[in-house]
Design an enzyme around this catalytic site. Structure first.
Site, PDB file in Angstrom:
ATOM      1  N   ALA A  44       0.848  -1.052  -0.011  1.00  0.00           N
ATOM      2  CA  ALA A  44       0.065  -0.014  -0.072  1.00  0.00           C
ATOM      3  C   ALA A  44       0.874   1.123  -0.011  1.00  0.00           C
ATOM      4  O   ALA A  44       0.213   2.432  -0.102  1.00  0.00           O
ATOM      5  CB  ALA A  44      -1.046  -0.102   1.260  1.00  0.00           C
TER       6      ALA A  44
ATOM      7  N   TYR B 155       4.553 -13.355 -15.945  1.00  0.00           N
ATOM      8  CA  TYR B 155       3.604 -12.472 -15.168  1.00  0.00           C
ATOM      9  C   TYR B 155       2.172 -12.966 -15.589  1.00  0.00           C
ATOM     10  O   TYR B 155       1.358 -12.997 -14.960  1.00  0.00           O
ATOM     11  CB  TYR B 155       3.803 -11.020 -15.471  1.00  0.00           C
ATOM     12  CG  TYR B 155       2.711 -10.070 -14.979  1.00  0.00           C
ATOM     13  CD1 TYR B 155       3.039  -9.604 -13.779  1.00  0.00           C
ATOM     14  CD2 TYR B 155       1.992  -9.300 -15.783  1.00  0.00           C
ATOM     15  CE1 TYR B 155       2.310  -8.699 -13.097  1.00  0.00           C
ATOM     16  CE2 TYR B 155       1.079  -8.389 -15.297  1.00  0.00           C
ATOM     17  CZ  TYR B 155       1.387  -8.048 -13.863  1.00  0.00           C
ATOM     18  OH  TYR B 155       0.450  -7.358 -13.352  1.00  0.00           O
TER      19      TYR B 155
END
Ligand code: NAD
Length: 242
Positions: free
Chosen positions: A13, A152
């Protein structure tokens, strides 16, 4: 509408989508647990800002989401949880044959195993409440696959499958599991591309631009507050790209 104080945990975050998500949830009145990998100063500054501006309680922890021990230690301090946002993630651009085994393991552990670790720790808290929302941050490459981003893509494809399977497992316990599959969002993750490369991509996107962190965060908040019957979904937000 008045609703009970809720608590959300957001991984990764300190910047980008995770940071915008923290502010969006704080604005909506959620108490927060925020984590970051390294940048504790930035996370503490965010905590102070959110607590002052939105009158919420915000707790922070430096926690490597790719380490089960660190995640378990974080969750040992959490006593109530309504929403888990699995946001922490990394990308890798390059040919698969040039990728080392440790690079492959690193991306899989950071993007997929991290979700398992937090989910494993969050489920008992949600079962105790008889409700919960698990949100996984995924990518359009998990839906369609991208050349030069095979690992990914594989990791986000795994996140999508995890989301769908776990939604079935947890629906009887009133816990919803959904994912947001973003197209290209304007964050540090895309700093590896040149301006020319990004301009080329913009030309392929019908909306003609990247998404913003604010837009990504708003979708995550909407998913957290969606009707309880919405579960097992991969919501794609990509400006009409894929
Ligand atoms: P970002 O690089 O700005 O943020 C990623 C965050 O994850 C950072 O705070 C970083 O410190 C954290 N992180 C990385 N490894 C971690 C670890 N082991 N433990 C804890 N935290 C860790 O990029 P972003 O775009 O904000 O990425 C957030 C999520 O969005 C990722 O899961 C990413 O795959 C996903 N996503 C991004 C885009 C995009 O175009 N930016 C598109 C689709 C999906």
């Amino acid at each position: 509408m008045e609703h009970k104080k809720q608590t959300a945990c957001i991984t990764g975050a300190s910047r980008g989508i995770g940071r915008a998500c923290a502010e969006c949830f704080a604005r909506a009145g959620y108490d927060l647990y925020l984590t970051c990998l390294h940048n504790e100063d930035r996370l503490l500054a965010l905590k102070d800002m959110l607590q002052q501006r939105y009158s919420i309680t915000c707790r922070t922890a430096v926690c490597n989401a790719a380490s089960y021990d660190e995640v378990a230690s974080l969750f040992s301090q959490i006593d109530t949880l309504d929403v888990l946002v699995n946001n922490a993630g990394i990308s890798h651009v390059g040919l698969i044959q040039d990728m080392s085994v440790s690079q492959w393991d690193h991306i899989m552990t950071t993007n997929v195993s991290s979700c398992f670790y937090t989910i494993k720790c969050a489920i008992p808290l949600m079962l105790a409440k008889g409700s919960g929302r698990i949100l996984n941050v995924s990518s359009v490459w998990g839906n369609t696959g991208a050349s030069m981003e095979t690992a990914y893509s594989a990791s986000k494809g795994a996140v999508n499958a995890l989301t769908k399977a776990l939604a079935k497992e947890l629906a009887p316990s009133h816990i919803q599991v959904n994912a947001a599959a973003f197209g290209i969002i304007d964050t540090d993750m895309n700093k590896c591309f040149t301006t020319e490369e990004l301009e080329q991509v913009m030309e392929e996107i019908p909306a003609g631009r990247m998404g913003t962190c604010q837009e990504a965060a708003e979708l995550l908040l909407q998913l957290a507050e969606a009707p309880a019957y919405l579960t097992g979904q991969i919501l794609t937000m990509d400006g009409g790209w894929t």
